[in-house]
Design a protein around this motif. Structure first.
Motif, PDB file in Angstrom:
ATOM      1  N   ALA A  84       0.835  -1.205   0.000  1.00  0.00           N
ATOM      2  CA  ALA A  84       0.000   0.000   0.000  1.00  0.00           C
ATOM      3  C   ALA A  84       0.866   1.249   0.000  1.00  0.00           C
ATOM      4  O   ALA A  84       1.927   1.280   0.617  1.00  0.00           O
ATOM      5  N   VAL A  85       0.380   2.257  -0.709  1.00  0.00           N
ATOM      6  CA  VAL A  85       0.991   3.593  -0.687  1.00  0.00           C
ATOM      7  C   VAL A  85      -0.138   4.578  -0.400  1.00  0.00           C
ATOM      8  O   VAL A  85      -1.220   4.494  -0.988  1.00  0.00           O
ATOM      9  N   ARG A  86       0.135   5.479   0.510  1.00  0.00           N
ATOM     10  CA  ARG A  86      -0.850   6.482   0.916  1.00  0.00           C
ATOM     11  C   ARG A  86      -1.369   7.255  -0.299  1.00  0.00           C
ATOM     12  O   ARG A  86      -0.579   7.692  -1.137  1.00  0.00           O
ATOM     13  N   PRO A  87      -2.704   7.407  -0.407  1.00  0.00           N
ATOM     14  CA  PRO A  87      -3.251   8.242  -1.484  1.00  0.00           C
ATOM     15  C   PRO A  87      -2.584   9.629  -1.442  1.00  0.00           C
ATOM     16  O   PRO A  87      -2.288  10.154  -0.386  1.00  0.00           O
ATOM     17  N   GLY A  88      -2.332  10.170  -2.581  1.00  0.00           N
ATOM     18  CA  GLY A  88      -1.618  11.441  -2.664  1.00  0.00           C
ATOM     19  C   GLY A  88      -0.141  11.244  -2.950  1.00  0.00           C
ATOM     20  O   GLY A  88       0.547  12.155  -3.402  1.00  0.00           O
ATOM     21  N   TYR A  89       0.374  10.029  -2.667  1.00  0.00           N
ATOM     22  CA  TYR A  89       1.773   9.698  -2.952  1.00  0.00           C
ATOM     23  C   TYR A  89       1.868   8.607  -4.015  1.00  0.00           C
ATOM     24  O   TYR A  89       2.959   8.139  -4.324  1.00  0.00           O
ATOM     25  N   GLN A  90       0.743   8.196  -4.550  1.00  0.00           N
ATOM     26  CA  GLN A  90       0.725   7.139  -5.549  1.00  0.00           C
ATOM     27  C   GLN A  90       1.146   7.678  -6.912  1.00  0.00           C
ATOM     28  O   GLN A  90       1.201   8.877  -7.126  1.00  0.00           O
ATOM     29  N   LYS A  91       1.489   6.771  -7.795  1.00  0.00           N
ATOM     30  CA  LYS A  91       1.894   7.066  -9.178  1.00  0.00           C
ATOM     31  C   LYS A  91       3.215   7.839  -9.263  1.00  0.00           C
ATOM     32  O   LYS A  91       3.420   8.631 -10.172  1.00  0.00           O
ATOM     33  N   ARG A  92       4.082   7.581  -8.293  1.00  0.00           N
ATOM     34  CA  ARG A  92       5.407   8.196  -8.299  1.00  0.00           C
ATOM     35  C   ARG A  92       6.523   7.147  -8.315  1.00  0.00           C
ATOM     36  O   ARG A  92       7.685   7.481  -8.184  1.00  0.00           O
ATOM     37  N   GLY A  93       6.135   5.864  -8.380  1.00  0.00           N
ATOM     38  CA  GLY A  93       7.118   4.793  -8.383  1.00  0.00           C
ATOM     39  C   GLY A  93       7.429   4.235  -7.010  1.00  0.00           C
ATOM     40  O   GLY A  93       8.248   3.319  -6.879  1.00  0.00           O
ATOM     41  N   LEU A  94       6.790   4.760  -5.972  1.00  0.00           N
ATOM     42  CA  LEU A  94       7.086   4.325  -4.608  1.00  0.00           C
ATOM     43  C   LEU A  94       6.557   2.918  -4.336  1.00  0.00           C
ATOM     44  O   LEU A  94       7.219   2.116  -3.673  1.00  0.00           O
ATOM     45  N   GLY A  95       5.371   2.599  -4.844  1.00  0.00           N
ATOM     46  CA  GLY A  95       4.830   1.248  -4.696  1.00  0.00           C
ATOM     47  C   GLY A  95       5.683   0.230  -5.437  1.00  0.00           C
ATOM     48  O   GLY A  95       5.920  -0.874  -4.945  1.00  0.00           O
ATOM     49  N   THR A  96       6.161   0.625  -6.609  1.00  0.00           N
ATOM     50  CA  THR A  96       7.047  -0.248  -7.379  1.00  0.00           C
ATOM     51  C   THR A  96       8.338  -0.496  -6.612  1.00  0.00           C
ATOM     52  O   THR A  96       8.812  -1.633  -6.521  1.00  0.00           O
ATOM     53  N   ALA A  97       8.899   0.560  -6.037  1.00  0.00           N
ATOM     54  CA  ALA A  97      10.130   0.422  -5.252  1.00  0.00           C
ATOM     55  C   ALA A  97       9.905  -0.505  -4.057  1.00  0.00           C
ATOM     56  O   ALA A  97      10.743  -1.365  -3.755  1.00  0.00           O
ATOM     57  N   HIS A 176      15.194   3.886  -9.440  1.00  0.00           N
ATOM     58  CA  HIS A 176      15.933   5.095  -9.047  1.00  0.00           C
ATOM     59  C   HIS A 176      15.807   6.165 -10.132  1.00  0.00           C
ATOM     60  O   HIS A 176      15.582   7.336  -9.822  1.00  0.00           O
ATOM     61  N   HIS A 177      15.947   5.757 -11.387  1.00  0.00           N
ATOM     62  CA  HIS A 177      15.832   6.704 -12.496  1.00  0.00           C
ATOM     63  C   HIS A 177      14.416   7.305 -12.551  1.00  0.00           C
ATOM     64  O   HIS A 177      14.248   8.510 -12.695  1.00  0.00           O
ATOM     65  N   ARG A 178      13.409   6.442 -12.444  1.00  0.00           N
ATOM     66  CA  ARG A 178      12.015   6.916 -12.532  1.00  0.00           C
ATOM     67  C   ARG A 178      11.670   7.852 -11.377  1.00  0.00           C
ATOM     68  O   ARG A 178      11.080   8.909 -11.582  1.00  0.00           O
ATOM     69  N   THR A 179      12.030   7.465 -10.168  1.00  0.00           N
ATOM     70  CA  THR A 179      11.676   8.312  -9.022  1.00  0.00           C
ATOM     71  C   THR A 179      12.448   9.629  -9.063  1.00  0.00           C
ATOM     72  O   THR A 179      11.887  10.676  -8.746  1.00  0.00           O
ATOM     73  N   ARG A 180      13.689   9.588  -9.468  1.00  0.00           N
ATOM     74  CA  ARG A 180      14.478  10.828  -9.558  1.00  0.00           C
ATOM     75  C   ARG A 180      13.856  11.783 -10.574  1.00  0.00           C
ATOM     76  O   ARG A 180      13.821  12.987 -10.356  1.00  0.00           O
ATOM     77  N   SER A 181      13.320  11.245 -11.661  1.00  0.00           N
ATOM     78  CA  SER A 181      12.700  12.102 -12.671  1.00  0.00           C
ATOM     79  C   SER A 181      11.433  12.777 -12.126  1.00  0.00           C
ATOM     80  O   SER A 181      10.963  13.762 -12.681  1.00  0.00           O
ATOM     81  N   LYS A 182      10.888  12.242 -11.037  1.00  0.00           N
ATOM     82  CA  LYS A 182       9.708  12.830 -10.400  1.00  0.00           C
ATOM     83  C   LYS A 182      10.093  13.593  -9.131  1.00  0.00           C
ATOM     84  O   LYS A 182       9.255  13.867  -8.281  1.00  0.00           O
ATOM     85  N   ASN A 183      11.397  13.907  -8.989  1.00  0.00           N
ATOM     86  CA  ASN A 183      11.923  14.682  -7.871  1.00  0.00           C
ATOM     87  C   ASN A 183      11.871  13.918  -6.542  1.00  0.00           C
ATOM     88  O   ASN A 183      11.698  14.499  -5.482  1.00  0.00           O
ATOM     89  N   TRP A 184      12.019  12.577  -6.617  1.00  0.00           N
ATOM     90  CA  TRP A 184      12.073  11.720  -5.439  1.00  0.00           C
ATOM     91  C   TRP A 184      13.413  11.009  -5.453  1.00  0.00           C
ATOM     92  O   TRP A 184      13.832  10.472  -6.470  1.00  0.00           O
ATOM     93  N   VAL A 185      14.097  11.003  -4.322  1.00  0.00           N
ATOM     94  CA  VAL A 185      15.389  10.353  -4.222  1.00  0.00           C
ATOM     95  C   VAL A 185      15.313   9.264  -3.153  1.00  0.00           C
ATOM     96  O   VAL A 185      14.852   9.511  -2.027  1.00  0.00           O
ATOM     97  N   PHE A 186      15.753   8.074  -3.522  1.00  0.00           N
ATOM     98  CA  PHE A 186      15.767   6.933  -2.621  1.00  0.00           C
ATOM     99  C   PHE A 186      17.038   6.953  -1.798  1.00  0.00           C
ATOM    100  O   PHE A 186      18.136   7.045  -2.344  1.00  0.00           O
ATOM    101  N   ILE A 187      16.902   6.935  -0.483  1.00  0.00           N
ATOM    102  CA  ILE A 187      18.077   6.853   0.390  1.00  0.00           C
ATOM    103  C   ILE A 187      18.146   5.449   0.986  1.00  0.00           C
ATOM    104  O   ILE A 187      17.150   4.943   1.450  1.00  0.00           O
ATOM    105  N   GLU A 188      19.304   4.864   0.925  1.00  0.00           N
ATOM    106  CA  GLU A 188      19.453   3.505   1.458  1.00  0.00           C
ATOM    107  C   GLU A 188      20.187   3.543   2.768  1.00  0.00           C
ATOM    108  O   GLU A 188      20.831   4.460   3.131  1.00  0.00           O
TER     109      GLU A 188
END
Length: 188
Positions: A84-97, A176-188
């Motif tokens: 699950a991804v909180r509504p409002g944060y969907q379609k940004r690649g976070l669920g895929t990640a 990582h490429h998809r989320t970065r293009s949407k101004n989201w950066v994954f930190i590990e």
């Protein structure tokens, strides 16, 4: 810039997870249920949190919980029970990640195949799962009590195939490429 992190659920996040569950699933699991899962050696609960970074690099120190995933290890099989991804944060690649991280967790546990159930009408989820090699293996008639809707049973084998580790790394790079293009950066 938005910074997101996927990490194991910790006890201090249980109230936020229950709130997210209520929002996304209508209260599928209770606090007691999540506590049992957290204590189970066969369950991996992962959460996605987000913090905002200003242009000068300062981070919001109060990250928000925006995603939740769970996988059970049953013999040599991964059973993905929640995504699950909180509504409002969907379609940004976070669920895929999150989904790929659940598969990576399953691979690290040495599990050989993965399965999950999904509403037959949930075309977005079906598309996501099929993109990662899941195929329909059956149907549970009337599985969802709230609507009587069928669940499709999806399977994917080959998690311990020698090439799967490389496949996971490729998927991670694409995410990582998809989320970065949407101004989201994954930190590990």
């Amino acid at each position: 810039m938005n910074l997101f992190k996927i990490q194991p659920l910790t006890a201090d996040l249980l109230p936020a997870v229950v709130e997210l569950d209520d929002l996304c699933f209508g209260g599928l699991w209770t606090l007691e249920g999540y506590t049992r899962e957290l204590d189970s050696p066969n369950s991996d609960l992962l959460v996605v949190s987000v913090a905002t970074s200003s242009s000068d690099g300062d981070r919001d120190l109060t990250p928000t919980l925006i995603g939740l995933g769970c996988v059970w290890a049953i013999v040599d099989e991964a059973h993905i029970t929640l995504l699950a991804v909180r509504p409002g944060y969907q379609k940004r690649g976070l669920g895929t990640a999150l989904f790929v991280t659940l598969l990576q967790t399953s691979w690290r546990r040495g599990l050989k195949q993965a399965t999950l159930e999904v509403r037959a009408s949930n075309h977005a989820a079906l598309s996501l799962y099929q993109k990662f090699g899941f195929q329909e293996a059956g149907r549970r008639r009337g599985y969802y009590a709230d609507t009587g809707e069928d669940a499709l049973i999806l399977w994917r084998g080959g998690l311990q195939h020698p090439q799967f580790e490389t496949t996971l790394m490729t998927w991670k790079q694409q995410i990582h490429h998809r989320t970065r293009s949407k101004n989201w950066v994954f930190i590990e």
